[in-house]
Design an enzyme around this catalytic site. Structure first.
Site, PDB file in Angstrom:
ATOM      1  N   LYS A  30      -0.867  13.627   1.827  1.00  0.00           N
ATOM      2  CA  LYS A  30       0.460  13.147   2.242  1.00  0.00           C
ATOM      3  C   LYS A  30       1.112  12.404   1.080  1.00  0.00           C
ATOM      4  CE  LYS A  30       2.017   9.380   4.177  1.00  0.00           C
ATOM      5  NZ  LYS A  30       3.336   9.280   3.534  1.00  0.00           N
ATOM      6  N   GLY A  69      -2.186   3.159  -3.289  1.00  0.00           N
ATOM      7  CA  GLY A  69      -1.027   2.475  -2.722  1.00  0.00           C
ATOM      8  C   GLY A  69      -1.240   0.973  -2.761  1.00  0.00           C
ATOM      9  N   SER A  70      -0.597   0.289  -1.848  1.00  0.00           N
ATOM     10  CA  SER A  70      -0.630  -1.173  -1.891  1.00  0.00           C
ATOM     11  C   SER A  70      -1.964  -1.708  -1.365  1.00  0.00           C
ATOM     12  CB  SER A  70       0.516  -1.726  -1.052  1.00  0.00           C
ATOM     13  OG  SER A  70       0.366  -1.266   0.269  1.00  0.00           O
ATOM     14  N   THR A  71      -2.295  -2.899  -1.809  1.00  0.00           N
ATOM     15  CA  THR A  71      -3.532  -3.545  -1.360  1.00  0.00           C
ATOM     16  C   THR A  71      -3.484  -3.785   0.146  1.00  0.00           C
ATOM     17  OG1 THR A  71      -3.934  -4.506  -3.512  1.00  0.00           O
ATOM     18  CG2 THR A  71      -4.920  -5.648  -1.650  1.00  0.00           C
ATOM     19  N   GLU A  72      -2.312  -4.127   0.629  1.00  0.00           N
ATOM     20  CA  GLU A  72      -2.169  -4.398   2.060  1.00  0.00           C
ATOM     21  C   GLU A  72      -2.572  -3.174   2.900  1.00  0.00           C
ATOM     22  OE1 GLU A  72       1.888  -5.225   2.902  1.00  0.00           O
ATOM     23  OE2 GLU A  72       1.511  -5.316   5.050  1.00  0.00           O
ATOM     24  N   GLY A  89      -4.281  -0.596   1.803  1.00  0.00           N
ATOM     25  CA  GLY A  89      -5.684  -0.301   1.478  1.00  0.00           C
ATOM     26  C   GLY A  89      -6.632  -1.080   2.390  1.00  0.00           C
ATOM     27  N   GLU A  94      -7.342   2.965  -4.639  1.00  0.00           N
ATOM     28  CA  GLU A  94      -6.710   2.601  -5.913  1.00  0.00           C
ATOM     29  C   GLU A  94      -5.496   1.765  -5.549  1.00  0.00           C
ATOM     30  OE1 GLU A  94      -7.898   3.434  -8.811  1.00  0.00           O
ATOM     31  OE2 GLU A  94      -9.355   4.958  -8.270  1.00  0.00           O
ATOM     32  N   CYS A 111       1.067   0.529 -11.361  1.00  0.00           N
ATOM     33  CA  CYS A 111       0.014  -0.324 -10.781  1.00  0.00           C
ATOM     34  C   CYS A 111      -0.658  -1.165 -11.852  1.00  0.00           C
ATOM     35  CB  CYS A 111      -1.011   0.545 -10.074  1.00  0.00           C
ATOM     36  SG  CYS A 111      -1.613   1.872 -11.111  1.00  0.00           S
ATOM     37  N   GLU A 134       1.946  -9.147  -7.050  1.00  0.00           N
ATOM     38  CA  GLU A 134       2.418  -7.937  -7.717  1.00  0.00           C
ATOM     39  C   GLU A 134       3.898  -7.740  -7.371  1.00  0.00           C
ATOM     40  OE1 GLU A 134       1.193  -4.090  -6.140  1.00  0.00           O
ATOM     41  OE2 GLU A 134       0.846  -3.394  -8.180  1.00  0.00           O
TER      42      GLU A 134
HETATM   43  P1  NAD Z   1       2.207   1.785   0.166  1.00  0.00           P
HETATM   44  O1  NAD Z   1       0.825   1.289   0.378  1.00  0.00           O
HETATM   45  O2  NAD Z   1       3.282   1.194   0.966  1.00  0.00           O
HETATM   46  O3  NAD Z   1       2.279   3.349   0.432  1.00  0.00           O
HETATM   47  C1  NAD Z   1       1.422   4.241  -0.199  1.00  0.00           C
HETATM   48  C2  NAD Z   1       1.226   5.450   0.688  1.00  0.00           C
HETATM   49  O4  NAD Z   1       0.531   5.057   1.869  1.00  0.00           O
HETATM   50  C3  NAD Z   1       2.509   6.109   1.162  1.00  0.00           C
HETATM   51  O5  NAD Z   1       2.312   7.502   1.173  1.00  0.00           O
HETATM   52  C4  NAD Z   1       2.661   5.587   2.584  1.00  0.00           C
HETATM   53  O6  NAD Z   1       3.401   6.426   3.424  1.00  0.00           O
HETATM   54  C5  NAD Z   1       1.222   5.508   3.024  1.00  0.00           C
HETATM   55  N1  NAD Z   1       0.945   4.562   4.102  1.00  0.00           N
HETATM   56  C6  NAD Z   1       1.672   3.483   4.486  1.00  0.00           C
HETATM   57  N2  NAD Z   1       1.063   2.864   5.526  1.00  0.00           N
HETATM   58  C7  NAD Z   1      -0.069   3.559   5.792  1.00  0.00           C
HETATM   59  C8  NAD Z   1      -1.145   3.405   6.718  1.00  0.00           C
HETATM   60  N3  NAD Z   1      -1.169   2.400   7.593  1.00  0.00           N
HETATM   61  N4  NAD Z   1      -2.158   4.283   6.692  1.00  0.00           N
HETATM   62  C9  NAD Z   1      -2.172   5.283   5.791  1.00  0.00           C
HETATM   63  N5  NAD Z   1      -1.187   5.494   4.902  1.00  0.00           N
HETATM   64  C10 NAD Z   1      -0.154   4.637   4.886  1.00  0.00           C
HETATM   65  O7  NAD Z   1       2.453   1.652  -1.391  1.00  0.00           O
HETATM   66  P2  NAD Z   1       3.744   2.044  -2.206  1.00  0.00           P
HETATM   67  O8  NAD Z   1       4.722   0.941  -2.036  1.00  0.00           O
HETATM   68  O9  NAD Z   1       4.169   3.426  -1.910  1.00  0.00           O
HETATM   69  O10 NAD Z   1       3.164   2.061  -3.696  1.00  0.00           O
HETATM   70  C11 NAD Z   1       3.090   0.963  -4.478  1.00  0.00           C
HETATM   71  C12 NAD Z   1       1.675   0.427  -4.530  1.00  0.00           C
HETATM   72  O11 NAD Z   1       0.758   1.426  -4.997  1.00  0.00           O
HETATM   73  C13 NAD Z   1       1.567  -0.713  -5.502  1.00  0.00           C
HETATM   74  O12 NAD Z   1       0.839  -1.766  -4.937  1.00  0.00           O
HETATM   75  C14 NAD Z   1       0.813  -0.106  -6.676  1.00  0.00           C
HETATM   76  O13 NAD Z   1       0.115  -1.029  -7.449  1.00  0.00           O
HETATM   77  C15 NAD Z   1      -0.088   0.864  -5.998  1.00  0.00           C
HETATM   78  N6  NAD Z   1      -0.570   1.891  -6.930  1.00  0.00           N
HETATM   79  C16 NAD Z   1      -1.847   1.855  -7.369  1.00  0.00           C
HETATM   80  C17 NAD Z   1      -2.321   2.790  -8.284  1.00  0.00           C
HETATM   81  C18 NAD Z   1      -3.753   2.757  -8.773  1.00  0.00           C
HETATM   82  O14 NAD Z   1      -4.186   3.738  -9.350  1.00  0.00           O
HETATM   83  N7  NAD Z   1      -4.477   1.688  -8.561  1.00  0.00           N
HETATM   84  C19 NAD Z   1      -1.452   3.773  -8.753  1.00  0.00           C
HETATM   85  C20 NAD Z   1      -0.146   3.790  -8.297  1.00  0.00           C
HETATM   86  C21 NAD Z   1       0.296   2.841  -7.384  1.00  0.00           C
END
Ligand code: NAD
Length: 780
Positions: free
Chosen positions: A190, A242-245, A247, A264, A298, A394
Site C-alpha cells: 500500500k 513511516g512514522s514512529t507513532e 510503527g 523503518e 527520515c 522530528e
Molecule cells: P505515516 O506513518 O503517517 O504513514 C506511512 C504509511 O502508513 C502510509 O501509507 C499510511 O497510509 C500508512 N498508515 C497510516 N496509519 C496506519 C495504520 N494504523 N496501520 C497501517 N498503516 C498505516 O508516515 P508519513 O507521514 O507518510 O511518512 C513520514 C514518516 O516516515 C516520517 O516519520 C519519516 O521519518 C518516516 N520514514 C522513515 C524511513 C526509514 O527508512 N526509516 C523512510 C522514509 C520515511
C-alpha cells in the site's frame, strides 16, 4: 534577461521539464485509478484525489480499498505464493531484471509523475530517486540468482504486507518489493495516500513484463487500509516505513501474532561539525542533509552540532548559502527546492516553527519563497537548547536546529541525546577522530564527510525509536527469509521418579547482579521441586527492583562491548574450562533437580561445553563486510552488539538452553539479564560460580530468578533494555511485544527449538548484533 545580466547575477533562467507524457498517462486513465489485485484492475468503492502540492491541482482520483478488497489482495498473494516460491532463483532473477529494465525505459515518465505527485524537484527524481529504484531491482535480481548458495538454510516466508510513506514513494516501494520478490515471497503493497501514482504505474509494468498474477498486488487508500493489511491473519510478515507513532501501533496490533516485522521509522539525526572540518564542503553537506527533498527525509541531518570554536564563522557561511537556495516549480530543472507534500504537512512544519518562535528562539529564514503552493522556506534555528521541542521532535521539513559542543565526548553525548537512532553525519579532516566517534553513535548509518548517500548494496535502518530491521544489502535480505525447520526432533526423557538427593538442599542460591550475589529485594524465596515433586532448593523471588538493579549493572559494564573479540573469546574459553572442571557436579544437579538420566545429564553438559567453544570461536570471526556501493566510497558494514539483552530461558534444557542463549549474546559484546528456566533454575544459579571464577566482568551476565511473566514484563518496560530473546511460555508473548512497542525493543520469540543440534548456530550471532553502515568517501 540577456547574457550580460546572466553573467553578472549568475542566475539561471527557468528550465522547465515537460509534463506532457505524464499528463497523457493520467488522461489515458481518465484520471481515475483502480486497485491492482491478482494481475487485474478493480475499481475501489470510494475514491479520493491525489493533488499536485506545488499547484493544488487534482491529478487523479485514487481508489480507497474496502476491507473485502484488502482480503482479495491477500488471497491473490496467497494463491500465487506456492508457484512463485518454487521458481528457481534464476527464473525470479529474470523477472526482477525485466522490472529494472522497464523502469529504466520509463524513467522520465516515472520521474515527472513523482515530481507532480510529491512536489520534489525533477532534478532529484530524475537523478536520484528513479536511478536508485532501477539499481535496487538490478541488485536484487542478483540476490534472487544466488539465494540458494548464499542462504542455504533459509526459505521464503509467504505473503508480505508492505506499507510505504510519501517522501520517496517509488524508491520506498523498490526497497520493499525487490528483496521480497528476490527471496521468493508474494506481496500486497500500500503506497501512501498522498502519492500513489508511481506505484500504480509500477503495477502496469508488472503486467507488461508478464509477472505471474497475484505475485505483486498494489492497493491504495488511507491508514485504515494499511491497518487492515497488517491485521490480516494470512500476512506472515509486515514491512512498514513511516512514522514512529504508526510503527508503534503496528507493533502493538501484531503483538504475539508471530508475524515477522520490520519497522523503518522516523529520525532526528545529528550532523556533527568538528573544528577541523572543511567548512565549505560541510556547508554543501548541510544543504544535502536538510534541504534535500525539502527536509522530508527520515535520515535528514536535522540537528546541527557545531564545535564552539568555529560556530560563529560557520553560521555566517550557512546564512550566506541558504539565501542562495532557489525555491520554485518542482519541474524546473534549475531549482533547489520544491513544495512540501501537502497542506497538512505544511501546517505540521509551520506549527513547530511558530512554537519555536514563540519560545523566543532566534531564527533565519530564506526570504524568496513562493506564496502559492505548499512551499516552506529553508529555516535555521542556530541556538537551540537540547531540551527544546524542535531539538527533540522530528519536524520532517526544511528546518535545521543548531547547538554547540566543546569536546568530542560532548558531541557524542549530544548526538545520542535523542529517542531516535537512524543516521548521523560527521565532518572532520581527522580520520582517527571520525572512526573513534562513528561507532559510539547509536545510529544504523554513519556518513563521514558526506550525507544522504544510499545504495542497494548497503543496509539501512535504525536503532531505538527509529525502528528495527535493515533494508538493502545482504543484511536486509534476512527480513524476507526464515530458517528452515528448527524444531526439536526428539528430546531427553524426563523422569519423575524420586531420586536420592545428595546435594545442596540447604543452600539458597541468590541472584547475581553486577558480578555479586544479591538477595532478592522482595525478601521472599520460591521453592524449587524436581519432576517427582521433591524439594531440591529455593531461589529468590525477583521483582521490578531486582530487574532495575541488574539493568543498571549491565549499563555500567559498557567496557565488555569495547573489548576485542579475542579478549572476549579468552573469557569464554575460561568459562568452558571451569565448567569442565565441575562437570560432574552439574550432571548431578540435572539428575536431581531436572529429572534427567545420568546419560542425558552427561550429554547435556558435554553439549554445553561444546557450545561454549563454538561461541568462543566465533567471538572474533562473526565480523562484518565491506559493501560494494557507490564509486569512491568505502562502506563498512560493521557488526556491533545490540546492547543490553533480556534473555528468557526455556523450561527444558536448563543448562544447555541457557548457555546456547547467553554465550552468543556475550560473545558479540552484549550484556545480558538472564531469567533462568522457570522450573529448573538451579543449573543457572550454580553457573554464576563459574562466571565468578572465569574473569567475566561484573554486570556482563546478571541472573534474576522468579516468575517469568512478571519479570519479562519488567524487562519489556525498561527503556534501557534494547532487546529481549524470549524462549519461555508463548502465552506471555503478546504482553511482551505490546510493552516492547514503547521503546521499540527488538524481540525474538520462539517456543520450540532443537537445543541439542542447534541448527541456528549463526542466527544467534546475527540476532546478537546489529549492522551499522559507515560510509567513508575517498579521493585525492
Ligand atoms: P505515516 O506513518 O503517517 O504513514 C506511512 C504509511 O502508513 C502510509 O501509507 C499510511 O497510509 C500508512 N498508515 C497510516 N496509519 C496506519 C495504520 N494504523 N496501520 C497501517 N498503516 C498505516 O508516515 P508519513 O507521514 O507518510 O511518512 C513520514 C514518516 O516516515 C516520517 O516519520 C519519516 O521519518 C518516516 N520514514 C522513515 C524511513 C526509514 O527508512 N526509516 C523512510 C522514509 C520515511
Amino acid at each position: 534577461m540577456n547574457v550580460i545580466d546572466i553573467f553578472l547575477t549568475m542566475e539561471y533562467g527557468p528550465a522547465p521539464e515537460s509534463d506532457k507524457n505524464a499528463q497523457e498517462f493520467l488522461d489515458q486513465h481518465d484520471r481515475r485509478f483502480g486497485l491492482f489485485i491478482n494481475g487485474e484492475w478493480t475499481e475501489g468503492e470510494n475514491h479520493f484525489p491525489s493533488l499536485n502540492p506545488a499547484t493544488g491541482e487534482t491529478l487523479a482520483q485514487i481508489s480507497e480499498a474496502s476491507t473485502a478488497q484488502v482480503e482479495a489482495a491477500v488471497a491473490a498473494a496467497k494463491s500465487a505464493y506456492p508457484s512463485w516460491s518454487q521458481l528457481s532463483g534464476h527464473e525470479r532473477a529474470k523477472y526482477l531484471y525485466a522490472l529494472a529494465r522497464q523502469i529504466q525505459k520509463h524513467s522520465r515518465l516515472f520521474a515527472v509523475l513523482e515530481t507532480l505527485d510529491n512536489g520534489k524537484p525533477i532534478r532529484e527524481t530524475r537523478d536520484i530517486d528513479i536511478p536508485l529504484v532501477a539499481r535496487h531491482f538490478y541488485h536484487h535480481a542478483g540476490w534472487a540468482q544466488v539465494m540458494e548458495q548464499e542462504f542455504p538454510n533459509f526459505e521464503s516466508i509467504g505473503v508480505i504486507g508492505q506499507i510505504v510513506p510519501w517522501n520517496f514513494p517509488l524508491l520506498m516501494l523498490s526497497w520493499k518489493i525487490a528483496p521480497a520478490l528476490a527471496m521468493g515471497n508474494t506481496l500486497v503493497l500500500k503506497p501512501a495516500e498522498q502519492t500513489s501514482l508511481t506505484a500504480l504505474l509500477f503495477a502496469e509494468i508488472c503486467q507488461e513484463i508478464g509477472l505471474p498474477k497475484g505475485v505483486v498486488n498494489i492497493i491504495t487508500g488511507h491508514g485504515s487500509v494499511g491497518e487492515a493489511l497488517t491485521l490480516h491473519p494470512d500476512v506472515q510478515k509486515i514491512a512498514f516505513t513511516g512514522s514512529t507513532e504508526v510503527g508503534k501501533k503496528i507493533r502493538r496490533n501484531t503483538a504475539g501474532s508471530s508475524k515477522k516485522l520490520s519497522l523503518e521509522l522516523g529520525g532526528k539525526s545529528p550532523f556533527i561539525v568538528f573544528e577541523d572540518a572543511d567548512l565549505d564542503s560541510t556547508v554543501e553537506g548541510i544543504v544535502d542533509a536538510i534541504w534535500f527533498n525539502q527536509g522530508q527525509v527520515c535520515c535528514a541531518g536535522s540537528r546541527l552540532l557545531v564545535q564552539e570554536s568555529i560556530a560563529e564563522k560557520f553560521y555566517v557561511k550557512i546564512k550566506n548559502r541558504i539565501q542562495k537556495l532557489v525555491l520554485g516549480s518542482p519541474l524546473d530543472k534549475g531549482i533547489d527546492m520544491g513544495a512540501l507534500v501537502s497542506e497538512e504537512q505544511w501546517n505540521t512544519v509551520n506549527g513547530f516553527v511558530e512554537r519555536a518562535k514563540a519560545e523566543g528562539l532566534e531564527y533565519w529564514q530564506v526570504e524568496n519563497c513562493p506564496t502559492k503552493g505548499c512551499y516552506f522556506p529553508p529555516t535555521l534555528f542556530p541556538y537551540v537548547s537540547p531540551a527544546s521541542e524542535i531539538a527533540q521532535e522530528e519536524i520532517f521539513g526544511p528546518v535545521l536546529v543548531g547547538m554547540t559542543f566543546r569536546s568530542h565526548q560532548e558531541a557524542i553525548k549530544l548526538a545520542n541525546n535523542t529517542r531516535y537512532g537512524l543516521a548521523a553525519s560527521l565532518w572532520t579532516e581527522n580520520i582517527n577522530l571520525a572512526l573513534d566517534v562513528a561507532p559510539k553513535i547509536k545510529a544504523g548509518t554513519v556518513w563521514i564527510n558526506t550525507t544522504n548517500v544510499f545504495d542497494a548494496a548497503s543496509g539501512f535502518g535504525g536503532y531505538r525509536e527509529s525502528g528495527f530491521g535493515r533494508e538493502g544489502g545482504k543484511e536486509g535480505l534476512y527480513e524476507y527469509i526464515k530458517p528452515k525447520s528448527t524444531k526439536s526432533s526428539s528430546g531427553f526423557t524426563i523422569h519423575n521418579k524420586e531420586v536420592n538427593l545428595r546435594s545442596y538442599i540447604d543452600r539458597t542460591p541468590k541472584m547475581y547482579i553486577g558480578g555479586k550475589q544479591a538477595r532478592p529485594d522482595s525478601g521472599y524465596s520460591i521453592k524449587v521441586s524436581n519432576p517427582a515433586g521433591q524439594t531440591v532448593g529455593e531461589v529468590g523471588e525477583g521483582t521490578r527492583k531486582d530487574i532495575r538493579n541488574a539493568v543498571e549493572a549491565a549499563h555500567a559494564q559498557s567496557g565488555w562491548a569495547g573489548m576485542t573479540g579475542h579478549a572476549r573469546a579468552q573469557v569464554l574459553y575460561f568459562i568452558a574450562e571451569n565448567l569442565s572442571a565441575r562437570a560432574e557436579e552439574f550432571e548431578q544437579r540435572l539428575v536431581e533437580a531436572s529429572g534427567y538420566s545420568g546419560k542425558d545429564a552427561k550429554l547435556e553438559v558435554e553439549k554445553s561445553l561444546e557450545r561454549i567453544f563454538t561461541y568462543a570461536a566465533y567471538a572474533d570471526k562473526f565480523d562484518g563486510r565491506v559493501h560494494s556501493t557507490t564509486s569512491r566510497h568505502v562502506t563498512l558494514a560493521m557488526h556491533e552488539p545490540v546492547g543490553i539483552l533480556g534473555v528468557v530461558c526455556p523450561k527444558e534444557y536448563p543448562l544447555l538452553g541457557m548457555i546456547s542463549l547467553v554465550l552468543p549474546a556475550i560473545a558479540m559484546g552484549n550484556r545480558v539479564i538472564v531469567l533462568p528456566s522457570e522450573t529448573s533454575p538451579l543449573s543457572t544459579t550454580d553457573f554464576y560460580q563459574i562466571l565468578d571464577t572465569s574473569d567475566v566482568p561484573g554486570g556482563t551476565v546478571n541472573i534474576i530468578t522468579g516468575d517469568h511473566k512478571s519479570l519479562t514484563t519488567e524487562l519489556a518496560k525498561h527503556f534501557d533494555v534494547d532487546g529481549i530473546w524470549y524462549f519461555s511460555d508463548k502465552q506471555n508473548a503478546e504482553t511482551l511485544e505490546k510493552l516492547a512497542a514503547d521503546s521499540m525493543k527488538r524481540t525474538w520469540i520462539e517456543s520450540e527449538y532443537d537445543w541439542l543440534q542447534n541448527p541456528l548456530q549463526k542466527e544467534f550471532l546475527r540476532k546478537a548484533t546489529e549492522v551499522k553502515n559507515i560510509w567513508i568517501p575517498y579521493g585525492a
